[in-house]
Design a protein around this motif. Structure first.
Motif, PDB file in Angstrom:
ATOM      1  N   UNK A   1       2.764  13.163 -13.520  1.00 22.51           N
ATOM      2  CA  UNK A   1       1.989  13.278 -12.462  1.00 22.51           C
ATOM      3  C   UNK A   1       0.450  13.785 -12.547  1.00 22.51           C
ATOM      4  N   UNK A   2      -0.412  13.174 -11.990  1.00 22.50           N
ATOM      5  CA  UNK A   2      -2.038  13.414 -12.236  1.00 22.50           C
ATOM      6  C   UNK A   2      -2.731  13.271 -10.887  1.00 22.50           C
ATOM      7  N   UNK A   3      -3.980  13.751 -11.073  1.00 19.59           N
ATOM      8  CA  UNK A   3      -4.979  13.667  -9.837  1.00 19.59           C
ATOM      9  C   UNK A   3      -5.198  12.194  -9.892  1.00 19.59           C
ATOM     10  N   UNK A   4      -5.161  11.670  -8.548  1.00 19.39           N
ATOM     11  CA  UNK A   4      -5.692  10.187  -8.540  1.00 19.39           C
ATOM     12  C   UNK A   4      -6.955  10.130  -8.592  1.00 19.39           C
ATOM     13  N   UNK A   5      -7.470   8.759  -9.124  1.00 22.41           N
ATOM     14  CA  UNK A   5      -8.861   8.536  -9.232  1.00 22.41           C
ATOM     15  C   UNK A   5      -9.111   7.147  -8.697  1.00 22.41           C
ATOM     16  N   UNK A   6     -10.408   6.874  -8.484  1.00 14.50           N
ATOM     17  CA  UNK A   6     -10.854   5.773  -7.687  1.00 14.50           C
ATOM     18  C   UNK A   6     -10.340   4.660  -8.520  1.00 14.50           C
ATOM     19  N   UNK A   7     -10.301   4.612  -9.821  1.00 11.49           N
ATOM     20  CA  UNK A   7      -9.808   3.403 -10.633  1.00 11.49           C
ATOM     21  C   UNK A   7      -8.150   3.083 -10.452  1.00 11.49           C
ATOM     22  N   UNK A   8      -7.754   3.890  -9.967  1.00 12.09           N
ATOM     23  CA  UNK A   8      -6.167   3.708  -9.552  1.00 12.09           C
ATOM     24  C   UNK A   8      -5.970   3.052  -8.380  1.00 12.09           C
ATOM     25  N   UNK A   9      -6.687   2.830  -7.689  1.00 11.17           N
ATOM     26  CA  UNK A   9      -6.626   2.350  -6.214  1.00 11.17           C
ATOM     27  C   UNK A   9      -5.888   1.155  -6.204  1.00 11.17           C
ATOM     28  N   UNK A  10      -6.481   0.030  -6.804  1.00  6.59           N
ATOM     29  CA  UNK A  10      -5.787  -1.240  -6.465  1.00  6.59           C
ATOM     30  C   UNK A  10      -4.218  -1.169  -6.975  1.00  6.59           C
ATOM     31  N   UNK A  11      -4.033  -0.355  -8.236  1.00  5.68           N
ATOM     32  CA  UNK A  11      -2.633  -0.145  -8.661  1.00  5.68           C
ATOM     33  C   UNK A  11      -1.641   0.477  -7.662  1.00  5.68           C
ATOM     34  N   UNK A  12      -2.178   1.398  -6.886  1.00  4.94           N
ATOM     35  CA  UNK A  12      -1.555   2.282  -5.683  1.00  4.94           C
ATOM     36  C   UNK A  12      -1.307   1.336  -4.734  1.00  4.94           C
ATOM     37  N   UNK A  13      -2.398   0.691  -4.147  1.00  7.42           N
ATOM     38  CA  UNK A  13      -2.272  -0.577  -3.217  1.00  7.42           C
ATOM     39  C   UNK A  13      -1.060  -1.338  -3.663  1.00  7.42           C
ATOM     40  N   UNK A  14      -0.972  -1.731  -4.795  1.00 10.62           N
ATOM     41  CA  UNK A  14       0.013  -2.757  -5.525  1.00 10.62           C
ATOM     42  C   UNK A  14       1.344  -2.087  -5.378  1.00 10.62           C
ATOM     43  N   UNK A  15       1.521  -0.685  -5.651  1.00  8.69           N
ATOM     44  CA  UNK A  15       2.850  -0.045  -5.462  1.00  8.69           C
ATOM     45  C   UNK A  15       3.201  -0.034  -3.880  1.00  8.69           C
ATOM     46  N   UNK A  16       2.239   0.246  -3.096  1.00  7.80           N
ATOM     47  CA  UNK A  16       2.463   0.277  -1.484  1.00  7.80           C
ATOM     48  C   UNK A  16       3.017  -0.868  -0.988  1.00  7.80           C
ATOM     49  N   UNK A  17       2.328  -2.117  -1.365  1.00  9.23           N
ATOM     50  CA  UNK A  17       2.700  -3.354  -1.044  1.00  9.23           C
ATOM     51  C   UNK A  17       4.184  -3.718  -1.517  1.00  9.23           C
ATOM     52  N   UNK A  18       4.571  -3.488  -2.816  1.00  5.86           N
ATOM     53  CA  UNK A  18       5.813  -3.566  -3.397  1.00  5.86           C
ATOM     54  C   UNK A  18       6.819  -2.790  -2.753  1.00  5.86           C
ATOM     55  N   UNK A  19       6.507  -1.569  -2.439  1.00  3.14           N
ATOM     56  CA  UNK A  19       7.599  -0.686  -2.107  1.00  3.14           C
ATOM     57  C   UNK A  19       7.885  -0.838  -0.349  1.00  3.14           C
ATOM     58  N   UNK A  20       6.744  -1.337   0.255  1.00  8.73           N
ATOM     59  CA  UNK A  20       7.069  -1.634   1.791  1.00  8.73           C
ATOM     60  C   UNK A  20       7.792  -3.218   1.760  1.00  8.73           C
ATOM     61  N   UNK A  21       7.442  -3.885   1.007  1.00  6.69           N
ATOM     62  CA  UNK A  21       8.278  -4.976   1.036  1.00  6.69           C
ATOM     63  C   UNK A  21       9.859  -4.920   0.649  1.00  6.69           C
ATOM     64  N   UNK A  22      10.016  -4.141  -0.200  1.00  7.51           N
ATOM     65  CA  UNK A  22      11.401  -3.715  -0.548  1.00  7.51           C
ATOM     66  C   UNK A  22      12.095  -3.122   0.484  1.00  7.51           C
ATOM     67  N   UNK A  23      11.374  -2.017   1.201  1.00  8.43           N
ATOM     68  CA  UNK A  23      11.777  -1.400   2.409  1.00  8.43           C
ATOM     69  C   UNK A  23      12.113  -2.304   3.599  1.00  8.43           C
ATOM     70  N   UNK A  24      11.001  -2.960   3.605  1.00  7.29           N
ATOM     71  CA  UNK A  24      11.105  -3.997   5.065  1.00  7.29           C
ATOM     72  C   UNK A  24      11.979  -5.396   4.795  1.00  7.29           C
ATOM     73  N   UNK A  25      12.197  -5.537   3.532  1.00  6.29           N
ATOM     74  CA  UNK A  25      13.010  -7.062   3.135  1.00  6.29           C
ATOM     75  C   UNK A  25      11.883  -7.996   3.213  1.00  6.29           C
ATOM     76  N   UNK A  26      10.706  -7.895   3.544  1.00  8.60           N
ATOM     77  CA  UNK A  26       9.682  -8.921   3.431  1.00  8.60           C
ATOM     78  C   UNK A  26       8.444  -8.361   3.401  1.00  8.60           C
ATOM     79  N   UNK A  27       7.287  -9.136   2.885  1.00 11.23           N
ATOM     80  CA  UNK A  27       5.954  -8.594   2.766  1.00 11.23           C
ATOM     81  C   UNK A  27       5.341  -8.728   4.286  1.00 11.23           C
ATOM     82  N   UNK A  28       4.769  -7.692   4.683  1.00 16.95           N
ATOM     83  CA  UNK A  28       4.011  -7.703   6.117  1.00 16.95           C
ATOM     84  C   UNK A  28       2.597  -7.843   6.086  1.00 16.95           C
ATOM     85  N   UNK A  29       2.114  -8.765   6.745  1.00 24.50           N
ATOM     86  CA  UNK A  29       0.539  -8.949   6.717  1.00 24.50           C
ATOM     87  C   UNK A  29      -0.132  -7.723   7.240  1.00 24.50           C
ATOM     88  N   UNK A  30      -1.176  -7.218   6.715  1.00 32.63           N
ATOM     89  CA  UNK A  30      -2.143  -5.868   7.086  1.00 32.63           C
ATOM     90  C   UNK A  30      -1.572  -4.787   6.372  1.00 32.63           C
TER      91      UNK A  30
END
Length: 183
Positions: free
Chosen positions: A10-39
């Motif tokens: 674990x470490x502090x987040x940095x601006x250069x982590x943003x795109x990877x974090x968004x990728x994790x968010x999209x992947x985790x949300x899609x797994x939770x919801x059973x599909x990728x949701x626009x927006x």
């Protein structure tokens, strides 16, 4: 494959982590919801613009496998308790789930909020996300008010609050360390 807890830092987040974090968010949300949701990505991106606490979990190769973001009071719902910081995002990549990483991220980001001077935090969780609800309740978060419909997903979302002055966090070794605002 779930990475061993000692292979994730674990470490502090940095601006250069943003795109990877968004990728994790999209992947985790899609797994939770059973599909990728626009927006989903656009909605999450806006929360990074107001970050007051940001913790990233990265594997030994430097890839982000989870993160948590805290935002200032007033950045959640109008019905949130006044003065409560908002745990705006918390996600663990599906391949890294099941090793306690969500709990580590939750405790780390709430510790950061305490160090920033906040005594209370709020979060919003989909009411049907049993794993997340269980995690939050085991960590001392309590429901606040009635469920409301999530504006993007059209499913019930429940608000939870946590008094951070009473928080006792357990480190990996299982010892307790009190956390709270400094006197």
């Amino acid at each position: 494959m779930t990475p061993a807890p000692d292979l994730v830092d674990l470490r502090p987040g940095r601006q250069d982590d943003l795109e990877q974090c968004l990728g994790v968010w999209i992947e985790a949300s899609a797994a939770r919801d059973g599909r990728q949701v626009d927006g989903v990505a656009a909605r999450a991106r806006g929360k990074f613009d107001r970050t007051i606490a940001w913790t990233v979990a990265a594997d030994r190769g430097g890839d982000v496998v989870g993160f948590a973001v805290g935002t200032p009071p007033g950045s959640g719902l109008a019905s949130d308790p006044p003065g409560a910081a908002v745990l705006g995002l918390l996600a663990v990549a599906p391949r890294a789930q099941g090793a306690g990483l969500g709990r580590r991220l939750l405790r780390d980001v709430t510790g950061l909020l305490v160090r920033e001077g906040y005594s209370r935090a709020v979060l919003h969780v989909l009411a049907d996300n049993a794993g997340a609800v269980s995690l939050y309740e085991r960590d001392g978060w309590v429901p606040w008010g009635d469920p409301v419909e999530h504006s993007l997903l059209r499913r019930d979302s429940q608000t939870y609050v946590r008094d951070l002055t009473l928080a006792v966090h357990h480190d990996v070794a299982g010892t307790s360390t009190p956390s709270g605002p400094r006197a």
